[in-house]
Design an enzyme around this catalytic site. Structure first.
Site, PDB file in Angstrom:
ATOM      1  N   HIS A 237     -80.435 -44.362  54.855  1.00 51.56           N
ATOM      2  CA  HIS A 237     -80.268 -43.234  53.938  1.00 51.56           C
ATOM      3  C   HIS A 237     -79.645 -42.099  54.732  1.00 51.56           C
ATOM      4  O   HIS A 237     -80.064 -41.826  55.855  1.00 51.56           O
ATOM      5  CB  HIS A 237     -81.631 -42.824  53.379  1.00 51.56           C
ATOM      6  CG  HIS A 237     -81.553 -41.903  52.201  1.00 51.56           C
ATOM      7  ND1 HIS A 237     -81.124 -40.608  52.314  1.00 51.56           N
ATOM      8  CD2 HIS A 237     -81.841 -42.100  50.893  1.00 51.56           C
ATOM      9  CE1 HIS A 237     -81.166 -40.040  51.112  1.00 51.56           C
ATOM     10  NE2 HIS A 237     -81.588 -40.921  50.234  1.00 51.56           N
TER      11      HIS A 237
ATOM     12  N   ARG B 198     -78.505 -33.362  46.791  1.00 53.60           N
ATOM     13  CA  ARG B 198     -77.052 -33.367  46.602  1.00 53.60           C
ATOM     14  C   ARG B 198     -76.701 -33.493  45.123  1.00 53.60           C
ATOM     15  O   ARG B 198     -75.786 -32.854  44.635  1.00 53.60           O
ATOM     16  CB  ARG B 198     -76.418 -34.501  47.419  1.00 53.60           C
ATOM     17  CG  ARG B 198     -76.333 -34.164  48.908  1.00 53.60           C
ATOM     18  CD  ARG B 198     -75.965 -35.372  49.743  1.00 53.60           C
ATOM     19  NE  ARG B 198     -77.071 -36.296  49.901  1.00 53.60           N
ATOM     20  CZ  ARG B 198     -76.995 -37.608  49.821  1.00 53.60           C
ATOM     21  NH1 ARG B 198     -75.836 -38.186  49.590  1.00 53.60           N
ATOM     22  NH2 ARG B 198     -78.062 -38.354  49.976  1.00 53.60           N
TER      23      ARG B 198
END
Ligand code: FAD
Length: 596
Positions: free
Chosen positions: A235, A255
């Site tokens: 990740h 994000r």
């Protein structure tokens, strides 16, 4: 030998989303069902899931449908996904989310009162049904309540160490109670593995102590096969500071909700890393990327929301080029882009996580983040419709199963995977049990052998310390089989794994059987080593870069490898064997989705 014995039709190993959904289905199909889990009920990995459940419900974008979700999933996995799993997943996920709501899950809502859906990397439309950034908690709470309400037997803090088989397939499972150290065996014609991931073989990981690859290893030892093991997802955004919390996840929702990545010079560097494969659908300028948050129809997605493998590699390159943050990551900035109140409402767990663990106020300053080992795409090779492994009576669902995500999983596609395939595995396991319940026996010698193997670390004196061996394995996987791989490093890793195997055969533990974490780790370590060997062997064999497998010495994708899966099996002498297997042929009506 003192041994507690039980009989069921279906034993589910693991009480995360996949295990609980499988158990509910098996029970409702009329099977006598038990769930066994290593930690407390409710404390599975699933509870940590933050962002949401991907399902093409079209609540925000009527254009969304299962075909678009199927396409996004296959493209995210660089077309290595088993097409049938990706199809079933995309088709059935919306019903599984609605069913969860019927069972009491409380999702965030749109202004019209529908289940709200949020943006995530690689998904064309806002698609993740969520509950703030605590979706996994709500999913587990709902499934757990239903499991308990249905009266399904739960064996918690109980670890399965061996699957029992005869020449016709599964006969049950053997394990121990973590608290007392006493042994327990279940006679059952069907076992569903739902044991989650393997992250603890790596030094920096978002995974908790339980994710030692037990299910992968138990399946392999019982005669099943593993597919796609070279694909490990890093990740892009784990915490990097302070050292005690390194690896803890920073959800992609940061994000999705407007956060951007910057290097030490303050540049939004993701614009420099847009691969051709995704160029057509990615914004070219910061202005276009920023407009997308308000107007998704007329603008393209920000490059910060490219699939995870792309973002993780970009961060890795920035840090290597000397443009990283003070503690070896990059900056993730939502503070300068969204009001403090919005951040606290949308990302409450992230706000508290950084406040408490790093003394950083994410509404006022940027976070420091870097890649962390997060998810394994590889797992037990299963039949897509029933989740049956190659051993009759053995089924696998959730992160322990392979095929669904190809070379890279899109965020949000795991929680939906658990629900879709957990349900299917539970139904098929119950069906299998109907035909086989009377056949099986558990011979005393097999049980005595499993007990002897489990107690062996107590019989050795002055042997290896399990914690030292675990540390050395984690360092090896981190240094030599991480995000960027080369043949020379992986050969070195395999040599080290071979040496670690010898040390594992000489582990010794002190004390007694009551709650002894050193002993528990000694029993986990052979699983961790076997899984690590599969990852390293498959990664060495695949001479190309694709999704969660990047070779410095073979940086491009390769047309031949695009048609090939690697399958691990266990040879009679205990070594790992690799076989090349052609990908299943996608039917033309699905292939057309990619042509249009
Ligand atoms: P788990 O939930 O991992 O459960 C495994 C179970 O197996 C546990 O009960 C464990 O005790 C048991 N077990 C293991 N070994 C044994 C054994 N030997 N004997 C008995 N029991 C055993 N995915 C998404 O789709 N959306 C997200 O927003 C998201 N966020 C995430 C955030 C974090 C921090 C992490 C770590 C992951 C996230 N993921 C997300 C991934 C997702 O949470 C996992 O892939 C998923 O929860 C795995 O579920 P599972 O049911 O397969 O296994």
């Amino acid at each position: 030998m003192e041994l507690e014995r039980h009989e069921y039709d279906v034993v589910v190993v693991g009480a995360g989303g996949a295990g609980l959904r499988a158990a509910i289905e098996a029970h409702e199909s009329g099977a006598r069902t038990a769930v066994v889990c290593k930690s407390l009920l409710g404390k599975a990995h699933t509870v940590m899931a933050e962002g949401g459940i991907a399902a093409a419900m079209a609540n925000l974008y009527p254009e969304d449908n299962w075909r678009v979700h199927f396409r996004d999933t296959m493209r995210g996995g660089k077309m290595l996904n088993h097409w049938r799993m990706a199809q079933l997943h995309a088709q059935e996920a919306p019903d599984r989310v609605r069913e969860l709501e019927d069972w009491g899950a409380l999702f965030d809502r749109t202004p019209d009162g529908l289940i709200s859906q949020r943006d995530f990397g690689g998904h064309r439309y806002a698609r993740l049904a969520h509950v703030g950034d605590r979706t996994g908690l709500e999913l587990i709470r709902t499934l757990q309540q239903r499991t308990v309400a249905l009266g399904i037997d739960v064996y918690m803090e109980c670890t399965v160490t061996r699957l029992l088989t005869d020449d016709q397939g599964i006969t049950g499972a053997f394990g121990y109670w973590r608290e007392s150290g006493r042994f327990i065996a279940w006679r059952a014609p069907s076992v569903v593995l739902a044991t989650g991931g393997i992250g603890k073989s790596y030094k920096v990981t978002s995974n908790s102590w339980e994710y030692t690859g037990d299910g992968h290893s138990l399946a392999l030892q019982a005669g099943a096969t593993l597919v796609n093991m070279e694909f490990v997802q890093f990740h892009p955004t784990g915490m990097v500071w302070p050292p005690s919390v390194r690896g803890i996840l920073v959800t992609e929702s940061v994000r999705g909700d407007g956060g951007v990545l910057r290097n030490s010079a303050g540049n939004r560097f993701m614009f420099d890393y847009i691969p051709d494969f995704f160029r057509k659908e990615t914004a070219e300028t910061e202005d276009e990327a920023d407009r997308w948050y308000e107007d998704k129809k007329n603008n393209r997605r920000p490059p910060e929301l490219l699939p995870r493998d792309e973002v993780a590699r970009a961060i890795n390159s920035e840090v290597k080029a000397g443009r990283g943050s003070p503690h070896g990551g990059v900056f993730l900035d939502i503070a300068s882009r969204r009001p403090a109140e919005y951040i606290r409402k949308r990302l409450p767990s992230m706000y508290h996580q950084f406040k408490e663990l790093a003394e950083v106020d994410i509404t006022a300053e940027a976070m420091e983040v870097g890649p962390t080992c997060h998810y394994v795409m590889g797992g037990v090779e299963v039949d897509p419709d029933t989740e049956a492994a190659r051993v009759p009576g053995l089924f696998a669902a959730g992160e322990v199963a392979g095929g669904m995500h190809g070379s890279n999983r899109l965020g949000g596609n795991s929680l939906s995977d658990l629900l879709v395939f957990g349900r299917r595995a539970g139904a098929a396991a119950a069906e299998h049990a109907r035909g086989h319940a009377d056949r099986i026996e558990l011979p005393d010698e097999a049980l005595a052998d499993a007990a002897r193997a489990a107690l062996a670390p107590f019989d050795r004196e002055g042997g290896e310390n399990p914690y030292t061996v675990q540390h050395d394995l984690q360092q090896t996987m981190h240094d030599l089989v991480g995000i960027i791989r080369t043949a020379a490093e992986m050969e070195q890793a395999l040599d080290r794994i071979a040496a670690l195997k010898k040390r594992v055969a000489n582990l010794s533990v002190e004390g007694h059987r009551q709650y002894n974490p050193g002993w528990h780790l000694a029993l986990d370590l052979p699983h961790m080593l076997l899984v690590s060997e599969c990852i390293a062997r498959a990664a060495l064999e695949r001479q190309e870069s694709r999704g969660g497998h990047t070779r410095d010495d073979f940086p491009a994708t390769d047309a031949e490898w695009a048609r090939t899966n690697l399958v691990c099996s266990r040879a009679p002498d205990g070594s790992v064997e690799l076989t090349r297997q052609p990908l299943p042929q996608m039917p033309s009506e699905l292939a057309e989705i990619f042509e249009s």
